[in-house]
Design an enzyme around this catalytic site. Structure first.
Site, PDB file in Angstrom:
ATOM      1  N   ARG A  69      20.847  25.404  -8.446  1.00 60.24           N
ATOM      2  CA  ARG A  69      22.151  24.837  -8.787  1.00 60.24           C
ATOM      3  C   ARG A  69      22.853  25.573  -9.922  1.00 60.24           C
ATOM      4  NH1 ARG A  69      18.832  21.125  -6.692  1.00 60.24           N
ATOM      5  NH2 ARG A  69      17.917  20.576  -8.687  1.00 60.24           N
ATOM      6  N   GLU A 106       4.805  20.047 -13.999  1.00 59.10           N
ATOM      7  CA  GLU A 106       3.944  18.883 -14.192  1.00 59.10           C
ATOM      8  C   GLU A 106       2.589  19.085 -13.511  1.00 59.10           C
ATOM      9  OE1 GLU A 106       4.116  14.050 -13.602  1.00 59.10           O
ATOM     10  OE2 GLU A 106       5.829  15.259 -13.016  1.00 59.10           O
TER      11      GLU A 106
END
Length: 190
Positions: A69, A106
């Site tokens: 993006r 993560e």
């Protein structure tokens, strides 16, 4: 960040065009979706205009956009301020010689790459992405630019999720975000 009383009135339209999707991509996560901002012509234009207004006159040589993006917001900002646009991509997407930087997710690691010679020593660089959460991707982008001697002027995002403390991973590099979600509270930039 400031409260809504002092914010640019365009920010209310921008924030209201960002969709919240609970439990995506997994339970417990509130996903902030900028694709709905892109559907609102005025909100999208306002976001680009605010960035261009901010960075005009900063003598920025390069706008580096992070996949994917950052590729949407970066080119119109680069055009608006008279800078070149450099894409920072996931591995094996850029042809020719690249440099890369690994970063922690993560659950594992990822990597971003940039063409060799895209950013030259001493060039002033704005790094753009749609969102900062934990700061891993933006932190890697900073390291990539610094690896070639570029000077980070600022990092910019449409959205900051300040609860996740991603700003802490940027070291002394400044961050500008249009909308900050602190839990369910929306804060705005000046």
């Amino acid at each position: 960040m400031s409260d809504t009383k002092h914010a640019d009135p365009r920010l209310a339209r921008i924030s209201s065009s960002i969709r919240a999707i609970p439990d995506f991509p997994k339970k417990g996560i509130m996903f902030r979706d900028v694709t709905t901002l892109l559907l609102d012509h005025q909100a999208f234009k306002d976001s680009i205009d605010i960035f261009v207004e901010r960075y005009q006159g900063w003598k920025i040589d390069v706008v580096a956009g992070i996949e994917a993006r950052g590729f949407i917001f970066g080119p119109p900002i680069a055009l608006g301020i008279g800078a070149k646009f450099v894409p920072m991509r996931k591995p094996k997407k850029l042809p020719g010689p690249v440099i890369s930087q690994e970063y922690t997710l993560e659950y594992g690691t990822d990597r971003i790459e940039m063409h060799v010679g895209a950013v030259e020593k001493g060039e002033r660089v704005l790094i753009i992405d749609d969102l900062i959460a934990t700061g891993g991707t933006l932190g890697a982008a900073i390291k990539l630019v610094e690896q070639v001697g570029g000077e980070i002027v600022e990092c910019a995002c449409v959205i900051e999720l300040s609860d996740l403390k991603g700003r802490d991973k940027l070291g002394d590099k400044p961050l500008y975000a249009l909308v900050d979600y602190e839990g369910d509270t929306i804060l705005y930039s000046m």
